[in-house]
Design an enzyme around this catalytic site. Structure first.
Site, PDB file in Angstrom:
ATOM      1  N   GLY A 326       3.971  -1.758  -2.644  1.00 38.52           N
ATOM      2  CA  GLY A 326       3.833  -1.086  -3.931  1.00 38.52           C
ATOM      3  C   GLY A 326       2.773   0.006  -3.866  1.00 38.52           C
ATOM      4  O   GLY A 326       2.572   0.643  -2.821  1.00 38.52           O
ATOM      5  N   SER A 327       2.061   0.162  -4.946  1.00 40.81           N
ATOM      6  CA  SER A 327       1.110   1.285  -5.037  1.00 40.81           C
ATOM      7  C   SER A 327      -0.053   1.172  -4.068  1.00 40.81           C
ATOM      8  O   SER A 327      -0.750   2.155  -3.832  1.00 40.81           O
ATOM      9  CB  SER A 327       0.575   1.380  -6.463  1.00 40.81           C
ATOM     10  OG  SER A 327       1.649   1.633  -7.339  1.00 40.81           O
ATOM     11  N   THR A 328      -0.292   0.001  -3.505  1.00 41.81           N
ATOM     12  CA  THR A 328      -1.381  -0.094  -2.521  1.00 41.81           C
ATOM     13  C   THR A 328      -1.067   0.753  -1.303  1.00 41.81           C
ATOM     14  O   THR A 328      -1.940   1.047  -0.500  1.00 41.81           O
ATOM     15  CB  THR A 328      -1.621  -1.552  -2.073  1.00 41.81           C
ATOM     16  OG1 THR A 328      -0.406  -2.063  -1.515  1.00 41.81           O
ATOM     17  CG2 THR A 328      -2.051  -2.439  -3.224  1.00 41.81           C
ATOM     18  N   PHE A 329       0.212   1.163  -1.187  1.00 45.18           N
ATOM     19  CA  PHE A 329       0.636   1.972  -0.055  1.00 45.18           C
ATOM     20  C   PHE A 329       0.331   3.451  -0.273  1.00 45.18           C
ATOM     21  O   PHE A 329       0.455   4.263   0.633  1.00 45.18           O
ATOM     22  CB  PHE A 329       2.142   1.759   0.155  1.00 45.18           C
ATOM     23  CG  PHE A 329       2.674   2.273   1.465  1.00 45.18           C
ATOM     24  CD1 PHE A 329       2.342   1.639   2.661  1.00 45.18           C
ATOM     25  CD2 PHE A 329       3.520   3.366   1.521  1.00 45.18           C
ATOM     26  CE1 PHE A 329       2.839   2.094   3.875  1.00 45.18           C
ATOM     27  CE2 PHE A 329       4.026   3.831   2.727  1.00 45.18           C
ATOM     28  CZ  PHE A 329       3.681   3.191   3.907  1.00 45.18           C
ATOM     29  N   LYS A 330      -0.056   3.770  -1.498  1.00 45.47           N
ATOM     30  CA  LYS A 330      -0.221   5.190  -1.825  1.00 45.47           C
ATOM     31  C   LYS A 330      -1.316   5.849  -0.993  1.00 45.47           C
ATOM     32  O   LYS A 330      -1.259   7.044  -0.700  1.00 45.47           O
ATOM     33  CB  LYS A 330      -0.517   5.364  -3.318  1.00 45.47           C
ATOM     34  CG  LYS A 330       0.758   5.183  -4.151  1.00 45.47           C
ATOM     35  CD  LYS A 330       0.502   5.250  -5.637  1.00 45.47           C
ATOM     36  CE  LYS A 330       1.798   5.129  -6.408  1.00 45.47           C
ATOM     37  NZ  LYS A 330       1.563   4.855  -7.836  1.00 45.47           N
TER      38      LYS A 330
END
Lengths: 647, 382
Positions: A326-330
């Site tokens: 999810g957004s932790t990959f951003k």
């Protein structure tokens, strides 16, 4: 009968002639026997003497004692404890039924125990001891020991069995041992003869399994003289075995226990890693289970309960489960774009709430859009469109290469069972594995950690630690073997521009310190302990157009199994990173609500090394936190009791 | 010559008979028996019980019987031959119907103080009756077919009864001993040649009959033959005995492993170590030297018998001595062949050494007859 002298003489001569013939034949045959005897006894003597020795002498293995496992502070995690069992030699018992009846009057024995003992006695040789009761309490053993004169053939015996003093906290890390199975034997080309000892225990899961060779030690042996039915007559000589090595792991039991208690029955996993050395300070998966049950041989019912639990207590979620990050990959997408130079930290992207790519609409989580966003706002408010735009500019290959550099989608060789390598997808991968061409939509999804991207909680922690330090720090679980510390080589540089990293860290700081940040509510206010992080919410399902129109998007309205996973990664302190933390709460809903508070509590606990002071928390949270702290303290075991000097 | 024809006055009388005993033979028999006591003491782990002590008592009794038999004139025993033969047959019949079963075969009658094996008695009485028969038969008629039939029937009746027990070893012993007496009496070579041819044919037939409805011998006997031919094929099953026995013998070497040091017998790897396989213990503990010594004693016993038979001009005596010598020879040669892997396991004890009451008593009784023939031999006759 009268005979003439002539007759008499001729018959006498006939007899004598033939007697000589017979006598000669007899002596000749005796000579033949003598030759045969000589052949066997003189010519082949060496060979037969060897065979006689083989008949006579039997090697018996002496099992070595298994190495202990300690945590980084010397707290015992796995040890051998004397276990008492009651054995019976049927030959000495005489009336076996009578002895068993007397024994069952003395110590608790179920009908099943007695039936099993009887059938085992029937099967084995009368002079061999049969185990009647295993893992008997000290009290029961004493009772039997005192009454041995009335119980012929019954002997209380001491053996060693594995014990995990704070088992549930380490079930997934240390694992457990169990009796050797055929599958264990099949795994080795030339299995250690020790494995053939009945009831011998080998590691089944976790470090116990991965470090089996180190922990097991080497068997000793004794040579015994046996008779033709295998009864031992005497011991000829013995060579003691080499005990297994002790292993110390990097985990801190205080923190590990705190983490387990903090997670409770939530289906979640947490990794706490030392940013500098890579030491895994806590690596916990919940719910957990008691490994001691497996050592004793778990009952079918207990096992079924664990197996059928929706929250999968048997799974080691920190390393074996791969989630869409999810957004932790951003951070990965952002760093890849910054490094490629396609965007600067202050360049902005307009977010109208969605982005149309080749005829398909990709939505931002915020329906109305964020407007113009730069790097810091995109991360702190977790704007999706900003990253769609970056991904279209750099392409999937660059993103995946950066993911692997940061430790996502690669295996870290942690000695725990079934470690996943996650996935940093490439065009080539999709063609090879899925047999389909990569489409641009896949890149867009990957940019925000959805679609094909998969990461384990461990990999997220590694990623965060690498972002925090700018070095390619690698996680490690084994601290020392037999008191010798394993060397940590110099950590290679990540080869990323320091300026870009600083910008990224600043943006992560904003996530949990800027008023607009998604994790602002979970901020730390103690100076020198402030954290930088990133929330993530990973979709378990695809939201259909119909659902979107009907407006059923609130997680709370969905069944547990279909809710989103909540994620949070962070490092702290911001200005001097010491630890990196990754939290994944399965089906927890939003990362900011479900995962970030847990990460904050764990971060503080780890940094203070104990229960943190309440003034580290924002004022309005303190009452709730105080209550939570008290609750957790009640659940924590007294770990210092199991500490012992490292041997 | 027959006893009717010479002067009995030349035969020693009263206590003087003792001086005329074949003392060398007595000494050799004692030596063989003492070897037995020594080995029985060893296999019971250095104890007189349960085997050595009863064996010594029986030997003492047997020597008494032997001397008593020796004192009685040989013609008395000759006249008793037919009776002895009949008694043997009756006893064999009793065993057939009322006998106790030991080791899967009906072989003995329990007399309380000892177990009597009528087949042991039969071996001797057949030899006695055949010797008496040829003593009576005019010499010219010896090879006449109708006069061949009589001894053949005398041999076959007990042979068949023993075979039914079933005791193949003793049956073969009776046949061979009987055949030997016939051969010595001067029966024409052609008969023996044809019997041998017939024997070969029978053996072929027995093997051909295997597995068919009319199978001639029992399955376990077939298995014994199989394992004899290839003991390695079943090292832990029926071949176990032969394999372990060879290991024991072989590990003895030149001088053996020392008295009571034989691991094979002490640790029970040897089957029947106190009876049929006692020779292996001797060979293991005293080596080649010990084994060859016992064999020498046996050969000397045979040689003394042959010499005594040849010197004796009485036809009955000569035939009897040679027949008994043959029986004795068959005992030890079959036993030794068996333990050395040269013959199938047929359950023949080592004479005077193996533990066993009736075998010892009957053997010593037989040697009493030999002594009697020796003491009462015709003297001074041309």
């Amino acid at each position: 009968m009268k005979r003439t002298p002539h007759e008499t003489n001729s018959s006498w001569r006939t007899i004598n002639r033939r007697a000589l013939l017979i006598g000669g034949a007899q002596v000749g045959f005796a000579g033949l026997l003598a030759l045969r005897m000589r052949h066997l006894q003189v010519d082949q003597a060496d060979q037969f003497r060897l065979l006689a020795e083989e008949n006579r002498i039997n090697m018996r293995l002496i099992p070595p004692s298994r190495g202990d496992i300690f945590d980084r502070n010397g707290v015992v995690l796995a040890e051998n404890e004397p276990s008492y069992r009651i054995t019976l030699v049927p030959e000495d018992a005489g009336d076996v039924d009578d002895v068993l009846a007397k024994l069952s009057a003395l110590v608790p024995m179920s009908e099943e125990d007695i039936a099993r003992a009887k059938s085992e006695i029937k099967r084995s040789a009368p002079f061999l001891p049969v185990t009647i009761l295993d893992r008997v309490t000290w009290d029961d053993v004493s009772k039997v020991a005192i009454n041995t004169p009335a119980l012929p053939g019954v002997t209380p015996e001491v053996g060693l069995s594995r014990k995990y003093p704070i088992g549930p906290y380490y079930a997934h890390v240390v694992g457990y041992v169990g009796p050797v199975s055929q599958r264990d034997l099949d795994r080795f080309e030339d299995p250690d003869p020790l494995l053939r000892i009945p009831r011998f225990q080998v590691g089944k899961v976790g470090i116990e399994q991965k470090y089996e060779d180190v922990l097991r030690g080497r068997a000793g042996a004794k040579r015994v003289e046996v008779n033709s039915i295998g009864r031992v007559m005497r011991e000829l000589d013995r060579r003691e075995g080499i005990p297994g090595s002790n292993i110390q792991i990097t985990v801190d039991s205080n923190l590990q226990a705190y983490v387990q208690a903090r997670l409770g029955e939530e289906s979640a996993s947490v990794v706490v890693m030392d940013c500098q050395s890579g030491d895994l300070l806590a690596i916990a998966s919940s719910p957990t289970y008691d490994p001691n049950k497996f050592v004793r041989g778990i009952s079918f019912n207990d096992y079924a309960i664990l197996r059928d639990n929706d929250r999968r207590p048997l799974a080691s979620k920190t390393v074996q489960d791969a989630y869409p990050p999810g957004s932790t990959f951003k951070m990965v997408t952002a760093l890849a774009a910054l490094e490629e130079g396609v965007i600067g930290p202050n360049d902005t992207v307009n977010c109208p709430g969605h982005l149309e790519v080749s005829g398909r609409k990709f939505h931002c989580w915020k329906r109305g859009g964020h407007g113009k966003v730069n790097l810091e706002r995109s991360l702190s408010e977790s704007c999706d469109v900003y990253y769609y735009d970056l991904a279209l500019k750099i392409g999937i290959e660059k993103i995946s290469a950066m993911a692997e550099r940061l430790g996502v989608g690669v295996s870290h060789d942690i000695p725990m069972s079934a470690e996943t390598s996650g996935l940093a997808p490439t065009k080539d991968w999709k063609r090879r594995v899925r047999d389909k061409d990569w489409v641009i939509g896949d890149t867009v999804n990957a940019s925000i950690g959805q679609g094909f991207v998969l990461s384990s909680p461990l990999q997220l922690a590694v990623m965060t630690a690498r972002l925090a330090t700018g070095t390619a720090v690698a996680p490690r679980l084994i601290k020392s073997i037999d008191g010798t510390d394993l060397l940590i080589g110099p950590t290679p540089d990540l080869n990323v521009s320091t300026k870009n990293l600083d910008e990224l860290r600043k943006a992560m700081y904003a996530v949990s310190n800027d008023r607009q940040g998604t994790a602002y509510r979970s901020r730390i206010i103690a100076e020198g302990f402030r954290m930088a992080g990133k929330t993530g919410t990973s979709q378990v399902r695809n939201i259909s157009e119909a659902e979107r129109r009907a407006g059923v998007t609130a997680n709370e309205d969905l069944p547990w199994k279909r809710r989103d996973h909540a994620l949070f990664v962070n490092f702290a302190p911001y200005d001097n990173p010491k630890i990196a933390v990754a939290v994944v709460v399965e089906h927890g809903g939003g990362g900011s609500a479900a995962a970030a508070p847990i990460a904050r509590d764990i971060t503080l606990q780890a940094l203070y090394g104990d229960t943190p002071p309440l003034d580290a928390y924002p004022a309005k949270d303190r009452d709730a936190i105080a209550q939570l702290q008290k609750q957790i303290q009640d659940m924590m075991p007294d770990i210092s009791a199991s500490r012992k000097d490292r041997a | 010559m027959s006893y009717l024809e010479y002067n009995v006055k030349t035969v020693p009388t009263g206590l003087r008979k003792i001086l005329h005993l074949n003392w060398a033979l007595v000494l050799l028999l004692t030596a063989a028996s003492c070897t037995g006591f020594l080995m029985l003491y060893s296999v019971s782990g250095g104890s007189f019980n349960p085997w050595a002590e009863p064996q010594i008592k029986r030997f003492a009794l047997g020597v008494g019987v032997m001397l008593c038999v020796a004192m009685v004139p040989i013609w008395f025993w000759r006249n008793l031959s037919a009776l002895a033969y009949l008694v043997s047959l009756v006893l064999l019949a009793i065993v057939e119907f009322f006998g106790a079963t030991g080791m899967g075969a009906q072989r003995w009658i329990d007399l309380g103080f000892m177990r009597l094996q009528p087949s042991e008695l039969a071996k001797i009485s057949v030899v006695m009756l055949l010797a008496a028969f040829y003593d009576w038969l005019p010499i010219q008629k010896t090879s006449k077919p109708q006069w061949i039939l009589v001894p053949v029937i005398i041999i076959l009746i007990p042979t068949i009864m023993v075979l039914k027990q079933p005791d193949l070893g003793t049956a073969i012993l009776i046949m061979l001993a009987g055949g030997t007496v016939m051969f010595l009496a001067g029966v024409h070579f052609a008969y023996f040649a044809s019997v041998i041819a017939l024997g070969v044919a029978t053996v072929t037939a027995i093997f051909k009959s295997r597995g068919t409805e009319w199978q001639l011998i029992k399955d376990y006997q077939f298995r014994r033959i199989d394992t004899f031919l290839d003991p390695a094929s079943d090292p832990l099953g029926a071949g176990y005995h032969i394999t372990q026995s060879k290991i024991a013998l072989g590990s003895g070497g030149w001088t053996g492993r020392g008295y009571m040091q034989g691991t094979q017998s002490r640790l029970n790897f040897l089957p029947e170590k106190h009876t049929d396989f006692i020779f292996t213990t001797l060979a293991e503990e005293f080596g080649f030297i010990g084994g060859i010594s016992l064999l020498m004693i046996y050969v000397l016993i045979i040689l003394f018998c042959v010499s005594s038979a040849m010197k004796n001009k009485d036809r009955f005596s000569s035939l009897l001595i040679m027949g008994i010598a043959m029986t004795f020879f068959l005992f030890f040669s079959v036993n030794m062949s068996m333990v050395m892997g040269l013959a199938p396991v047929v359950g023949v004890p080592l004479p005077l050494v193996s533990y066993g009451g009736s075998a010892m008593l009957v053997l010593l009784l037989a040697f009493g007859l030999v002594q009697s023939a020796h003491v009462h031999r015709p003297r001074g006759v041309k």
